[in-house]
Write a protein that holds these residues in place. Structure first.
Motif, PDB file in Angstrom:
ATOM      1  N   GLY A  12       0.799  -1.233   0.000  1.00 28.14           N
ATOM      2  CA  GLY A  12       0.000   0.000   0.000  1.00 28.14           C
ATOM      3  C   GLY A  12       0.822   1.268   0.000  1.00 28.14           C
ATOM      4  O   GLY A  12       2.052   1.238   0.050  1.00 28.14           O
ATOM      5  N   THR A  13       0.105   2.388  -0.034  1.00 26.67           N
ATOM      6  CA  THR A  13       0.772   3.682  -0.193  1.00 26.67           C
ATOM      7  C   THR A  13       1.593   4.112   1.023  1.00 26.67           C
ATOM      8  O   THR A  13       2.429   4.991   0.900  1.00 26.67           O
ATOM      9  CB  THR A  13      -0.257   4.802  -0.448  1.00 26.67           C
ATOM     10  N   SER A  14       1.332   3.518   2.193  1.00 24.87           N
ATOM     11  CA  SER A  14       2.086   3.997   3.349  1.00 24.87           C
ATOM     12  C   SER A  14       3.486   3.385   3.387  1.00 24.87           C
ATOM     13  O   SER A  14       4.293   3.779   4.224  1.00 24.87           O
ATOM     14  CB  SER A  14       1.328   3.743   4.648  1.00 24.87           C
ATOM     15  N   LEU A  15       3.757   2.435   2.486  1.00 24.75           N
ATOM     16  CA  LEU A  15       5.099   1.887   2.302  1.00 24.75           C
ATOM     17  C   LEU A  15       5.666   1.215   3.548  1.00 24.75           C
ATOM     18  O   LEU A  15       6.873   1.245   3.776  1.00 24.75           O
ATOM     19  CB  LEU A  15       6.055   2.994   1.844  1.00 24.75           C
ATOM     20  N   LEU A 187       1.096  11.730   8.241  1.00 26.58           N
ATOM     21  CA  LEU A 187       1.548  11.431   9.607  1.00 26.58           C
ATOM     22  C   LEU A 187       2.908  10.740   9.553  1.00 26.58           C
ATOM     23  O   LEU A 187       3.831  11.095  10.295  1.00 26.58           O
ATOM     24  CB  LEU A 187       0.538  10.518  10.334  1.00 26.58           C
ATOM     25  N   ASN A 188       3.023   9.772   8.625  1.00 29.25           N
ATOM     26  CA  ASN A 188       4.303   9.067   8.491  1.00 29.25           C
ATOM     27  C   ASN A 188       5.404   9.993   8.002  1.00 29.25           C
ATOM     28  O   ASN A 188       6.564   9.836   8.362  1.00 29.25           O
ATOM     29  CB  ASN A 188       4.170   7.884   7.530  1.00 29.25           C
ATOM     30  N   TYR A 189       5.035  10.961   7.177  1.00 28.69           N
ATOM     31  CA  TYR A 189       6.030  11.924   6.700  1.00 28.69           C
ATOM     32  C   TYR A 189       6.629  12.676   7.897  1.00 28.69           C
ATOM     33  O   TYR A 189       7.847  12.851   7.997  1.00 28.69           O
ATOM     34  CB  TYR A 189       5.407  12.916   5.701  1.00 28.69           C
ATOM     35  N   GLY A 286      -7.425  -0.895   7.905  1.00 27.70           N
ATOM     36  CA  GLY A 286      -6.196  -0.179   7.544  1.00 27.70           C
ATOM     37  C   GLY A 286      -5.488   0.218   8.839  1.00 27.70           C
ATOM     38  O   GLY A 286      -6.115   0.293   9.911  1.00 27.70           O
ATOM     39  N   GLY A 287      -4.175   0.483   8.732  1.00 30.13           N
ATOM     40  CA  GLY A 287      -3.354   0.731   9.919  1.00 30.13           C
ATOM     41  C   GLY A 287      -3.876   1.831  10.831  1.00 30.13           C
ATOM     42  O   GLY A 287      -3.667   1.785  12.045  1.00 30.13           O
ATOM     43  N   GLY A 288      -4.575   2.810  10.272  1.00 26.17           N
ATOM     44  CA  GLY A 288      -5.110   3.905  11.089  1.00 26.17           C
ATOM     45  C   GLY A 288      -6.109   3.420  12.126  1.00 26.17           C
ATOM     46  O   GLY A 288      -6.311   4.073  13.169  1.00 26.17           O
ATOM     47  N   LYS A 319      -7.317  -6.718   5.052  1.00 22.53           N
ATOM     48  CA  LYS A 319      -8.540  -6.663   4.237  1.00 22.53           C
ATOM     49  C   LYS A 319      -8.209  -6.375   2.767  1.00 22.53           C
ATOM     50  O   LYS A 319      -8.806  -6.972   1.868  1.00 22.53           O
ATOM     51  CB  LYS A 319      -9.487  -5.586   4.800  1.00 22.53           C
ATOM     52  N   GLU A 320      -7.254  -5.486   2.525  1.00 29.07           N
ATOM     53  CA  GLU A 320      -6.939  -5.161   1.127  1.00 29.07           C
ATOM     54  C   GLU A 320      -6.333  -6.369   0.402  1.00 29.07           C
ATOM     55  O   GLU A 320      -6.715  -6.664  -0.735  1.00 29.07           O
ATOM     56  CB  GLU A 320      -6.001  -3.955   1.053  1.00 29.07           C
ATOM     57  N   ALA A 321      -5.408  -7.075   1.076  1.00 31.64           N
ATOM     58  CA  ALA A 321      -4.815  -8.271   0.448  1.00 31.64           C
ATOM     59  C   ALA A 321      -5.905  -9.320   0.209  1.00 31.64           C
ATOM     60  O   ALA A 321      -5.930  -9.980  -0.834  1.00 31.64           O
ATOM     61  CB  ALA A 321      -3.706  -8.832   1.339  1.00 31.64           C
TER      62      ALA A 321
HETATM   63  N1  LIG Z   1      -0.431   1.059  16.420  1.00 27.58           N
HETATM   64  C1  LIG Z   1      -0.466   2.033  15.500  1.00 27.58           C
HETATM   65  N2  LIG Z   1      -0.572   3.312  15.897  1.00 27.58           N
HETATM   66  C2  LIG Z   1      -0.585   4.316  14.992  1.00 27.58           C
HETATM   67  N3  LIG Z   1      -0.518   4.141  13.665  1.00 27.58           N
HETATM   68  C3  LIG Z   1      -0.414   2.893  13.202  1.00 27.58           C
HETATM   69  C4  LIG Z   1      -0.383   1.761  14.088  1.00 27.58           C
HETATM   70  N4  LIG Z   1      -0.279   0.654  13.328  1.00 27.58           N
HETATM   71  C5  LIG Z   1      -0.230   1.062  12.034  1.00 27.58           C
HETATM   72  N5  LIG Z   1      -0.311   2.402  11.954  1.00 27.58           N
HETATM   73  C6  LIG Z   1      -0.288   3.238  10.735  1.00 27.58           C
HETATM   74  O1  LIG Z   1      -0.816   2.512   9.657  1.00 27.58           O
HETATM   75  C7  LIG Z   1       0.080   2.555   8.545  1.00 27.58           C
HETATM   76  C8  LIG Z   1      -0.080   1.315   7.729  1.00 27.58           C
HETATM   77  O2  LIG Z   1      -1.406   1.263   7.264  1.00 27.58           O
HETATM   78  P1  LIG Z   1      -1.822   0.328   6.062  1.00 27.58           P
HETATM   79  O3  LIG Z   1      -0.951  -0.869   6.058  1.00 27.58           O
HETATM   80  O4  LIG Z   1      -3.277   0.143   6.131  1.00 27.58           O
HETATM   81  O5  LIG Z   1      -1.468   1.253   4.831  1.00 27.58           O
HETATM   82  P2  LIG Z   1      -1.386   0.903   3.293  1.00 27.58           P
HETATM   83  O6  LIG Z   1      -2.135  -0.359   3.018  1.00 27.58           O
HETATM   84  O7  LIG Z   1       0.042   0.945   2.944  1.00 27.58           O
HETATM   85  O8  LIG Z   1      -2.103   2.151   2.622  1.00 27.58           O
HETATM   86  P3  LIG Z   1      -3.233   2.272   1.461  1.00 27.58           P
HETATM   87  O9  LIG Z   1      -4.421   1.524   1.919  1.00 27.58           O
HETATM   88  O10 LIG Z   1      -3.456   3.732   1.376  1.00 27.58           O
HETATM   89  O11 LIG Z   1      -2.600   1.709   0.231  1.00 27.58           O
HETATM   90  C9  LIG Z   1       1.449   2.713   9.182  1.00 27.58           C
HETATM   91  O12 LIG Z   1       2.366   3.278   8.281  1.00 27.58           O
HETATM   92  C10 LIG Z   1       1.123   3.633  10.347  1.00 27.58           C
HETATM   93  O13 LIG Z   1       1.092   4.968   9.919  1.00 27.58           O
END
Ligand SMILES: Nc1ncnc2c1ncn2[C@@H]1O[C@H](COP(=O)(O)OP(=O)(O)OP(=O)(O)O)[C@@H](O)[C@H]1O
Ligand SMILES: CC(=O)N[C@H]1[C@@H]2OC[C@@H](O2)[C@@H](O)[C@@H]1O[C@H](C)C(=O)O
Length: 361
Positions: A12-15, A187-189, A286-288, A319-321
């Motif tokens: 995903g985009t959060s890398l 936020l990650n930035y 998602g991680g959020g 869920k996305e996978a």
């Molecule tokens: N315990 C936590 N507390 C705060 N933030 C978290 C926690 N666990 C995960 N995250 C956040 O969730 C992010 C990962 O989310 P996720 O894997 O859903 O993103 P993604 O799949 O890469 O994005 P997208 O769905 O936009 O493609 C992490 O980079 C972090 O910012």
């Protein structure tokens, strides 16, 4: 009852890493059923994160090379996961990693070459789920709403809080969905500048205060007023959001706090616009969804009409996978897996390119 056994692969985009979800799917009288059997997250090394992040600025040659090398790496990860889990896999459904997404220019590209992945895993691969929809004039995103509609239809709304936030819901017999804006990407930035991968549970953000000027500027971004269908990504973040963050004199703590309020204001606005029932359940993944401060602020902005539902950690993370694996199943059965009601394409489509291993490995 035939069970389809699929390995879904998503970056995903959060890398943060590569998500692997080995899933079973079958059809019952009440529709599609699924089970997530085994999962694995492979965090990216700094080197991989930098290469994937910089793909947007690469020459065509370097980008083509990365597509091959990353496809090989994906194949290796699939092979290791399958061996260590000892699982029978019918095929791999791989999203890859988005390096370019400008549907208005007819461009979307997901790195992770399908033929190389098929050869290195020695399995059939279905990938490239977005480009046909873009060719049909669609946004090519979000695609997960087909899964929301067929696997999670007991919820009024489905929200994904990844790098980007997106929402999906049913209206007048159609699935509607769109990228709302940002979630973890900004936020990650900020946390990256602080030497942290992310702000665990929003602990730093929770201690901050609102930068009113920045909040007003963020809320004034033109993307939010665009009608759906719409999708966004890293390009928008760099061009429109980053300059606002750089111009602010606030502390990182206050920036994080302000960004979370901003994200939640926009998410609540997008959802409230489409609420038709007095009580609504919002499946949030998602991680959020793991960031307790983010979720508390979100519930505050949503108010009592919309209840945030946080599922199991497995569903939050995979869920996305899971849905890309499911899109592979639909593709293999020649069933529609991309909805024009979501993407704005000229028609629904059966999307995904299929690659057979050539027995090289
Ligand atoms: N315990 C936590 N507390 C705060 N933030 C978290 C926690 N666990 C995960 N995250 C956040 O969730 C992010 C990962 O989310 P996720 O894997 O859903 O993103 P993604 O799949 O890469 O994005 P997208 O769905 O936009 O493609 C992490 O980079 C972090 O910012
Ligand atoms: C082009 C692209 O990769 N878009 C992603 C991104 O990450 C979240 C959001 O922006 C969404 O539109 C999409 O991913 C999910 C998996 C989707 O297609 O539903």
């Amino acid at each position: 009852m035939k069970i389809q056994k699929v390995l879904g692969m998503m970056s995903g985009t959060s890398l943060d890493g590569l998500d692997l979800a080995y899933c079973h799917f079958w059809e019952s009288e009440s529709g599609w059923e699924f089970k997530i059997e085994k999962t694995k997250e492979i965090g990216y090394s700094k080197d991989w994160r930098d290469r994937l992040k910089n793909a947007i600025r690469m020459s065509n040659e370097a980008h083509a090379e990365l597509d091959l090398v990353y496809g090989e790496w994906l194949g290796e990860q699939a092979r290791i996961f399958i061996e260590e889990s000892d699982i029978p896999v019918d095929f791999i459904a791989s999203h890859g990693h988005t390096s370019h997404h400008r549907p208005e220019d007819g461009v979307t590209f997901q790195l992770g070459n399908g033929q190389v992945l098929a050869d290195s895993s020695n399995l059939q691969v279905i990938c490239d789920f977005r480009s046909q929809d873009v060719k049909l004039g669609g946004q090519g995103a979000p695609l997960v709403p087909i899964g929301d509609s067929l696997l999670f239809n007991s919820y009024d709304f489905c929200l994904n809080l990844g790098g980007i936030s997106n929402v999906s819901f049913q209206r007048d017999g159609k699935r509607i969905a769109f990228d709302i804006g940002m979630a973890n990407m900004p936020l990650n930035y900020i946390t990256e500048q602080m030497g942290l991968a992310y702000d665990e549970d929003g602990q730093i953000a929770s201690k901050g205060k609102i930068d009113k000027d920045l909040l007003a500027k963020l809320n004034g971004l033109a993307y939010y007023d665009l009608p759906h269908p719409k999708s966004t990504g890293y390009e928008w973040f760099i061009a429109k959001v980053l300059p606002l963050l750089k111009a602010s004199k606030s502390s990182n703590q206050d920036l994080l706090h302000t960004l979370i309020h901003h994200n939640c204001i926009q998410i609540a606005k997008a959802i409230h616009r489409h609420v038709t029932n007095p009580k609504n359940k919002l499946l949030t993944t998602g991680g959020g969804a793991l960031n307790s401060f983010f979720i508390a602020v979100l519930q505050e902005h949503l108010g009592p009409t919309v209840e945030v539902v946080i599922p199991s950690k497995t569903l939050i993370a995979y869920k996305e996978a899971l849905v890309f694996a499911f899109m592979g199943v639909l593709r293999s059965q020649q069933k529609i897996n991309v909805l024009s009601s979501v993407t704005g394409a000229d028609s629904d489509s059966v999307s995904g390119a299929i690659f057979q291993p050539q027995g090289i490995n």
